[in-house]
Design a protein around this motif. Sequence first.
Motif, PDB file in Angstrom:
ATOM      1  N   SER A  16      -4.447  -5.537  -3.991  1.00 53.74           N
ATOM      2  CA  SER A  16      -4.057  -4.710  -2.852  1.00 53.74           C
ATOM      3  C   SER A  16      -2.578  -4.404  -2.908  1.00 53.74           C
ATOM      4  O   SER A  16      -2.132  -3.400  -2.375  1.00 53.74           O
ATOM      5  CB  SER A  16      -4.377  -5.425  -1.541  1.00 53.74           C
ATOM      6  OG  SER A  16      -5.739  -5.713  -1.445  1.00 53.74           O
ATOM      7  N   ALA A  56       0.060   6.079   4.554  1.00 55.70           N
ATOM      8  CA  ALA A  56      -1.182   6.380   5.247  1.00 55.70           C
ATOM      9  C   ALA A  56      -1.018   7.663   6.044  1.00 55.70           C
ATOM     10  O   ALA A  56       0.066   8.030   6.454  1.00 55.70           O
ATOM     11  CB  ALA A  56      -1.562   5.235   6.177  1.00 55.70           C
ATOM     12  N   ALA A  62      -0.439  -6.505   2.287  1.00 57.32           N
ATOM     13  CA  ALA A  62      -1.496  -5.563   2.645  1.00 57.32           C
ATOM     14  C   ALA A  62      -2.711  -6.278   3.206  1.00 57.32           C
ATOM     15  O   ALA A  62      -2.894  -7.489   3.025  1.00 57.32           O
ATOM     16  CB  ALA A  62      -1.898  -4.710   1.442  1.00 57.32           C
ATOM     17  N   SER A 117      -5.029   3.397   2.026  1.00 59.16           N
ATOM     18  CA  SER A 117      -4.118   2.796   3.007  1.00 59.16           C
ATOM     19  C   SER A 117      -4.239   3.432   4.390  1.00 59.16           C
ATOM     20  O   SER A 117      -3.298   3.390   5.163  1.00 59.16           O
ATOM     21  CB  SER A 117      -2.678   2.920   2.509  1.00 59.16           C
ATOM     22  OG  SER A 117      -2.357   4.278   2.245  1.00 59.16           O
ATOM     23  N   GLY A 164      -5.625  -1.283   1.167  1.00 60.72           N
ATOM     24  CA  GLY A 164      -4.277  -1.118   0.654  1.00 60.72           C
ATOM     25  C   GLY A 164      -3.222  -0.883   1.712  1.00 60.72           C
ATOM     26  O   GLY A 164      -2.036  -0.814   1.391  1.00 60.72           O
ATOM     27  N   ALA A 165      -3.617  -0.772   2.973  1.00 59.73           N
ATOM     28  CA  ALA A 165      -2.632  -0.574   4.044  1.00 59.73           C
ATOM     29  C   ALA A 165      -1.796  -1.827   4.222  1.00 59.73           C
ATOM     30  O   ALA A 165      -2.320  -2.934   4.323  1.00 59.73           O
ATOM     31  CB  ALA A 165      -3.343  -0.235   5.351  1.00 59.73           C
ATOM     32  N   THR A 166      -0.486  -1.660   4.255  1.00 59.60           N
ATOM     33  CA  THR A 166       0.366  -2.811   4.517  1.00 59.60           C
ATOM     34  C   THR A 166       0.267  -3.208   5.982  1.00 59.60           C
ATOM     35  O   THR A 166      -0.126  -2.415   6.845  1.00 59.60           O
ATOM     36  CB  THR A 166       1.834  -2.510   4.187  1.00 59.60           C
ATOM     37  OG1 THR A 166       2.325  -1.521   5.101  1.00 59.60           O
ATOM     38  CG2 THR A 166       1.993  -2.018   2.760  1.00 59.60           C
ATOM     39  N   CYS A 213      -3.608   0.455  -3.802  1.00 64.82           N
ATOM     40  CA  CYS A 213      -2.450   0.829  -2.980  1.00 64.82           C
ATOM     41  C   CYS A 213      -2.601   2.176  -2.293  1.00 64.82           C
ATOM     42  O   CYS A 213      -1.990   2.408  -1.247  1.00 64.82           O
ATOM     43  CB  CYS A 213      -1.176   0.783  -3.801  1.00 64.82           C
ATOM     44  SG  CYS A 213      -1.061   2.041  -5.095  1.00 64.82           S
ATOM     45  N   GLU A 214      -3.394   3.102  -2.850  1.00 63.21           N
ATOM     46  CA  GLU A 214      -3.532   4.418  -2.234  1.00 63.21           C
ATOM     47  C   GLU A 214      -4.675   4.489  -1.228  1.00 63.21           C
ATOM     48  O   GLU A 214      -4.887   5.534  -0.610  1.00 63.21           O
ATOM     49  CB  GLU A 214      -3.702   5.487  -3.312  1.00 63.21           C
ATOM     50  CG  GLU A 214      -2.456   5.693  -4.164  1.00 63.21           C
ATOM     51  CD  GLU A 214      -1.240   6.063  -3.324  1.00 63.21           C
ATOM     52  OE1 GLU A 214      -1.393   6.823  -2.349  1.00 63.21           O
ATOM     53  OE2 GLU A 214      -0.134   5.589  -3.645  1.00 63.21           O
ATOM     54  N   GLY A 243       0.812  -1.213   0.000  1.00 68.16           N
ATOM     55  CA  GLY A 243       0.000   0.000   0.000  1.00 68.16           C
ATOM     56  C   GLY A 243       0.838   1.252   0.000  1.00 68.16           C
ATOM     57  O   GLY A 243       2.030   1.235   0.202  1.00 68.16           O
ATOM     58  N   GLN A 297       2.244  -0.832   8.081  1.00 65.76           N
ATOM     59  CA  GLN A 297       1.527   0.414   8.335  1.00 65.76           C
ATOM     60  C   GLN A 297       0.465   0.210   9.407  1.00 65.76           C
ATOM     61  O   GLN A 297       0.294   1.050  10.300  1.00 65.76           O
ATOM     62  CB  GLN A 297       0.874   0.916   7.043  1.00 65.76           C
ATOM     63  CG  GLN A 297       1.855   1.462   6.033  1.00 65.76           C
ATOM     64  CD  GLN A 297       1.185   1.785   4.712  1.00 65.76           C
ATOM     65  OE1 GLN A 297       0.288   1.078   4.263  1.00 65.76           O
ATOM     66  NE2 GLN A 297       1.618   2.850   4.069  1.00 65.76           N
TER      67      GLN A 297
END
Length: 540
Positions: free
Chosen positions: A98, A20, A164, A121, A137-139, A118-119, A17, A142
Amino acid sequence: MGKVTRRGFLGGTAALGGAAMTVELTGLTKPAQAAGGPPFGPVVVRPADPRYDDLAVRRTNQRFRPQPDYFHVVGSTEQVVAAVNEAVRAGRRVTVRSGGHCYENFVGDGAQVVIDMCEMSEVYFDAERGALAIEAGATLMQAYRKLYLGWGVTIPGGQCGGVAAGGHIAGGGYGPLSRRDGLTVDYLHAVEVVVVDRAGRARAVVATRNPADPNHDLWWAHTGGGGGNFGIVTRYWMRDPNATGGDPAKLLPRPPAEVLSGVAVWSWEGMTKESFRRLLRNYAEWHVRNSVPGSPQVSLWGSLLIPGRQAGADPGGMVLPAQIDASVPDAERVLRDHFAAVADGVTPEVFVPPLIRDPWFQAVRTLSLGAESESGRYKGKSAYLRKPFADEQADVAFDALHQAGDVSSRGLLWLLSYGGQVNTVPPAATASVERQSILKALHLVTWDEGQDGAAHLEWVRRLHQRTFAATGGVPVPGGGSGGAYINYPDIDHADPAWNTSGVPWSTIYYGDNYARLQRVKARWDPRNVFRHALSVRPPA
């Protein structure tokens, strides 16, 4: 091993991602837009655009390269709805990413439109729902950072920080805290999904854990039903089902304050077949004896990595990294006793360097794998183990890995700690059906560009097939096996050339839960818009 390290691949299927941002780390109900500006996107990237190649390579398995008509990079749920509507109206095949940690070509195979998350997140507290929200999309890294620094909590997710939430949670999700706290989906409170109705119209639906929710079946399907099956997940809300009140610092598990970690090492030099059997049996039997929920031992998690023997003076060897909550009474003794139990009767002698004590988040960052360390060409094949490998199965691994060769030296058998709190949940309570196993097993091979990929694929396929020869070449649920993990998908399980068991792939991954997943599929994706080689099939 090239770009792929032998530490990776714990996370699941979806990933990388973007950055954030929230206004602050505590107490807010909604994420803020960057610098107070408009939301990101949408961005449509076609082959003539120089960004196209960057998006095409944004994946970890370099075997596959998606080449859609366009990538649609989105920044909000509304943008996802619009993107799906546009693609469906045009009759284009839609897939979602993702981040791209899929073991198979589910994103690229036949895709005309790839919707890239990916955005999306953000990680934040949603006071209205009384839960912590994680966008698709948040890893994981993150999510861990925001949850821990903001509220001192976490989720029991995977060790690969670049994976993600999007696919990881939908497939079940597990990691170093799962023996203590359960699966990631055991904390799923609600999920937002963009679905397509029979008329071809896309809309966003929120489904919750509440059995009275008319959308409850869609929530259930995302507790282990796998990604790319029912719609596009845009966000998850996480909350302990036993939590009370609205204080976000009390809604999810608190991680250990400190982690005590160590490693045990055995050399291939002098390792006999009998000793190898003993090593694998000791490791599994320790988990049989030490998986009682609430016991000090369930705070211990490890992964026995057995790479192929290397040519030359240093043949390499087996490595067992393990960690434990340092606050557990006699934590150092528990960890050292674990190493001693696994090493009992094994030759050559085990080597255990000094133990290391770190604050929890420092340990997560140190031990986590980023996207770069996971990328490469690889093929993975998984299995749940309810019992130790039989001697015949251990011999298959020894024969495949002990003899140094150009292909076998790139291979790996990986046995990962499991069970404990995971196995306290009834199989039908979530779509993650397997709640009896003590270990996860992974057969893996990697190779570099220009090497003979077909030879490496044949090697790992034969290793998996021979390991489970007694059940038709696949880990059929029952006896010593518990099926396979959908976040480590393997299309060979659906191929009669490699699966001669007569048991369908759907049973291997979903057991008795598959029929219910099919009913959810029929209701929420009646046009079968969201599909791939191992997607849930509509009922006949």
